[in-house]
Design an enzyme around this catalytic site. Structure first.
Site, mmCIF file in Angstrom:
data_model
loop_
_atom_site.group_PDB
_atom_site.id
_atom_site.type_symbol
_atom_site.label_atom_id
_atom_site.label_comp_id
_atom_site.label_asym_id
_atom_site.label_seq_id
_atom_site.Cartn_x
_atom_site.Cartn_y
_atom_site.Cartn_z
ATOM 1 N N ASP A 389 51.335 4.317 33.382
ATOM 2 C CA ASP A 389 51.489 5.839 32.807
ATOM 3 C C ASP A 389 50.594 5.165 31.244
ATOM 4 O O ASP A 389 50.348 3.627 31.094
ATOM 5 C CB ASP A 389 52.296 6.547 32.138
ATOM 6 N N HIS A 452 45.259 8.705 31.511
ATOM 7 C CA HIS A 452 46.792 8.536 31.974
ATOM 8 C C HIS A 452 46.785 6.616 31.788
ATOM 9 O O HIS A 452 47.324 6.177 32.963
ATOM 10 C CB HIS A 452 47.998 8.945 33.283
ATOM 11 N N GLU A 516 45.258 15.723 33.993
ATOM 12 C CA GLU A 516 44.434 16.028 32.417
ATOM 13 C C GLU A 516 43.895 14.806 31.975
ATOM 14 O O GLU A 516 43.853 14.241 30.825
ATOM 15 C CB GLU A 516 46.064 15.799 32.074
ATOM 16 N N TRP A 670 59.542 13.755 35.129
ATOM 17 C CA TRP A 670 59.015 12.985 34.372
ATOM 18 C C TRP A 670 59.959 12.465 33.664
ATOM 19 O O TRP A 670 60.505 13.162 33.571
ATOM 20 C CB TRP A 670 57.723 13.640 33.480
HETATM 21 C C1 TNX Z 1 52.438 16.926 33.041
HETATM 22 S S1 TNX Z 1 52.685 17.030 35.621
HETATM 23 C C2 TNX Z 1 51.984 15.251 32.756
HETATM 24 C C3 TNX Z 1 52.868 14.618 32.749
HETATM 25 C C4 TNX Z 1 54.158 14.692 32.309
HETATM 26 C C5 TNX Z 1 54.423 15.897 32.403
HETATM 27 C C6 TNX Z 1 55.594 16.072 31.685
HETATM 28 C C7 TNX Z 1 51.335 16.350 35.718
HETATM 29 C C8 TNX Z 1 50.826 15.696 36.660
HETATM 30 N N1 TNX Z 1 50.506 15.209 34.541
HETATM 31 O O1 TNX Z 1 52.272 13.478 32.450
HETATM 32 O O2 TNX Z 1 54.803 13.910 32.453
HETATM 33 O O3 TNX Z 1 53.491 16.777 32.234
HETATM 34 O O4 TNX Z 1 56.296 17.296 32.070
#
Ligand code: TNX
Length: 729
Positions: A389, A452, A516, A670
């Protein structure tokens, strides 16, 4: 408050202090009783004087616990503190001394759970209550003094491996739960009580355990409380005495399951090999179920136990059910008898996983092994590892040594000034994969792209559009740095990474992230010359924002093609609405709040399969109740146990969808706010039990009220297992 730095330690600490302090995006600034100074980051001894410490939100206790990683001594004797709140100093591994004030009245549940450097503890006379597990797992505690007569909870002093002396002032034994001192039975420890009251202690609930010899107390099995609930269970009215069991017979393909069975009988029952006539039979019948090779049948008769599975996996799940049947109310006792019964069982969904994130906060494979064992007990069959990440890269890649040399170590996760370092070598990971396979848990690796990925970009700046080095991220959230789809090195890099990973992870699945990387981060492709020429080459002429999504589509298709043609892998993704199509044959994960129905429609339209891990039910990193850990976070909603339990894996879409498209369920952990392995368990359970049942048990077998009863019992058994046998077995 005074900070007291022992001479000789400060200079080195100062360095850390400098690395830690300039967090421009840290949301959490320390103030109040801690003052605005960040001196506490380096503090080893803290003395509080005067007004009580705050106990809610970003409280004094929360900061002591999470933001003072070097803390060895907390002196509260001159503070006016009345309560140690629940989880106050949970898993403060370095805390050696805790000095409590006379004003103290109560100690909350798990207040000092696993504070395993504490050696002495004196509870002041005014304390009237010490909560469940408050000092459980304080493995180095040698001496315990109870000056008053507090009520002691469940497992309050369980797992105190080094305890030599307990001194109690009360002539009438403090009221204790039968499990208060679990693990101390049969130990030679000095219990000093007022003259004349020994007889009372000898027979008092909880205390009597300290006088018992360490013998195999045989007990009948407790009432059935299987979790996840099996498909069908019929009790046939008889009893199998386990001392009549004399041996195990297993098909030749079941050597692994044979070993598990032997271990179960030898450690948990009164079984004496060779003595009795009854047998435990383990059989594979590949025709057993048309639907799944995970199905099994478990029969207990007065003549023995027979487990038939559709495959070794099925047999193993049968053994996990047997293991729960062997649970006794006193976890140290051996089971002597089973009710006769027939269980037939099979999972509702094919893939039941938990996701662990070693990238944000590292977790060692030694810590993950017992976690895998706990997962298997509830019939999870996959552990998904989020290996990279923005904050770190955690798996050795021999072609790119900088990834772990420079990308696996940093200081800081939001306001927690922790040194966070570590990675898995390929050899260690292979070993771990083999370990998990013995529990029929497959390890699914995740390599994020194109977002990420800051850790990789930090080590190899050519991976991103500007080619500029960026620091490892030390805060939560989303970075604006993405892999550059127009740069050939990106494909070469990913190709080499996957080539190496294919020799480490035998799983058919590989998770490619994909979350994201929308706007604003995607904007970084707009003004990049290499992205421009790629758009040109692909004939992409739109300028409404869709052009960058099409580049992302291109990147994924190339990578998917490599994975399919060269390594026969099934790619997985986090579902994003803008990423319109899901490549056929891939597996998408519905994770965003409110978007599950859209993700399901997309999966159906694209002939893809789907995993359900909607935030509303499956985000196990979120607090399970308001004010619970993590008290400080980025604004997480609450996900209660009931919410997790209420997950409908078919999301109301019916049997046809379920049959053709539903792959399974996932719970995510997470780790931005999970700074220790103890916290990992705390966040995961009991919600993972609820998820296990959602993924395994047929809807008609599920009942929230009944689940609560069973989960409570499982939680007690699990707590005892972890305190009594901290390593995997
Ligand atoms: C969103 S869930 C993210 C993670 C974070 C998380 C924290 C996802 C696919 N992406 O990068 O750690 O929220 O809850």
């Amino acid at each position: 408050m005074q900070f007291n730095h022992p001479a000789g330690v400060l200079p080195q600490l100062k360095e850390d202090f400098h690395e830690v302090s300039p967090h421009p995006h840290s949301h959490h600034i320390l103030h109040d009783r801690f003052g605005t100074s960040r001196g506490h980051v380096a503090a080893t001894h803290i003395t509080f004087v005067g007004s009580p410490l705050s106990t809610t939100g970003n409280s004094d206790f929360r900061r002591l616990r999470d933001c003072c990683p070097r803390l060895q001594e907390v002196d509260l004797r001159r503070s006016l503190c009345q309560a140690l709140p629940p989880n106050a100093l949970f898993a403060c591994h370095r805390l050696q001394t805790l000095l409590l004030p006379d004003s103290l009245q109560s100690i909350g549940a798990r207040a000092c759970y696993a504070c395993d450097s504490l050696t002495t503890l004196i509870l002041p006379p005014g304390v009237t209550e010490v909560g469940d597990e408050a000092f459980a797992g304080c493995r180095r505690l040698r001496s315990l003094t109870l000056s008053g007569r507090p009520k002691l909870g469940r497992l309050t002093f369980a797992g105190l491996d080094s305890l030599q002396e307990i001194q109690v002032s009360a002539a009438v034994p403090p009221p204790a739960h039968p499990s208060t001192f679990l693990g101390l039975r049969g130990r030679s420890l000095r219990l000093r009580v007022p003259r004349g009251s020994e007889q009372a202690y000898r027979t008092a609930p909880g205390w009597s355990l300290l006088y018992e010899a360490d013998e195999d107390a045989a007990q009948p099995a407790g009432p059935l409380g299987l979790l996840p609930a099996p498909d069908s269970l019929v009790q046939t009215g008889g009893t199998l005495l386990l001392r009549h069991l004399g041996g195990i017979e297993a098909d030749p393909s079941l050597t692994n399951e044979y070993q598990h069975a032997l271990q179960l009988l030898a450690t948990r029952t009164t079984y004496r090999p060779g003595r009795g006539r009854a047998r435990l039979l383990l059989r594979v019948d590949s025709t057993y179920s048309r639907h799944t090779d995970e199905a099994y049948r478990l029969e207990v008769t007065t003549r023995g136990i027979c487990i038939t599975g559709g495959s070794p996996r099925g047999v193993f799940w049968g053994l996990m059910t047997l293991s729960q049947l062997l649970d006794t109310p006193d976890p140290e006792a051996r089971c002597s008898a089973l009710p006769t019964l027939v269980i037939t069982d099979q999972p509702r969904t094919a893939l039941r996983e938990l996701m662990v994130d070693p990238a944000r906060i590292f977790i060692s494979l030694d810590d993950l092994r017992p976690f895998v064992v706990e997962m298997a007990r509830y019939k999870f069959n996959a552990l998904h590892l989020h290996l990279v990440d923005d904050q770190a890269w955690r798996i050795e890649i021999k072609s790119y040594p900088l990834l772990t040399e420079q990308g696996s170590s940093r200081v800081g996760m939001d306001d927690m000034p922790l040194q966070i370092s570590g990675y898995y070598t390929q050899e260690e990971m292979r070993d771990f994969v083999a370990f998990a396979a013995r529990y029929h848990v497959e390890i699914i690796p995740e390599i994020e792209m194109p977002g990420h990925e800051v850790a990789a970009i930090h080590c190899y700046p050519r991976l991103t559009c500007g080619g500029q080095q960026v620091p490892l991220r030390t805060t939560c959230g989303v970075s604006n740095e993405l892999l550059c789809p127009g740069e050939e090195f990106v494909y070469e890099f990913l190709g080499n990474v996957f080539r190496e990973l294919s020799t480490v992870f035998p799983s058919r699945y590989i998770h490619l992230g994909g979350d994201e990387a929308g706007n604003p981060p995607l904007g970084c492709w707009t003004h990049c010359a290499k992205c421009d020429s790629l758009r040109h080459a692909l004939g992409i002429t739109t300028t409404d924002g869709s052009e960058n999504w099409r580049l992302q589509d291109y990147l994924f298709r190339r990578v998917i093609d490599t994975l399919r043609t060269q390594y026969d892998k099934v790619p997985m993704f986090w579902y994003e609405t803008d990423f319109r199509e899901i490549p056929a044959g891939c597996i998408t994960f519905a994770w965003r709040h409110g978007l599950t129905a859209a993700a399901i429609r997309a999966a159906v339209d694209n002939g893809a399969r789907i995993m359900l891990c909607p935030g509303e039910h499956c985000y196990l990193d979120y607090p399970a109740a308001a004010g619970d850990m993590p008290e400080v976070n980025w604004g997480m909603p609450v996900t209660t146990l009931e919410q997790t339990y209420r997950l409908d894996p078919a999301w109301g879409f019916g049997a046809d969808f379920e049959e053709a498209h539903l792959m399974g369920v996932a719970g995510t952990l997470w780790s931005e706010c999970i700074p220790s392995v103890e916290r990992l368990y705390y966040m995961a359970f009991p919600r993972a039990m609820a998820l296990a049942e959602a993924g395994w048990s047929a809807a008609r077998r599920r009942c929230w009220e009944d689940f609560q009863r069973r989960a409570e019992r499982q939680m007690q058994q699990q707590a005892a297992r972890r305190l009594l046998h901290p390593t995997a077995r």
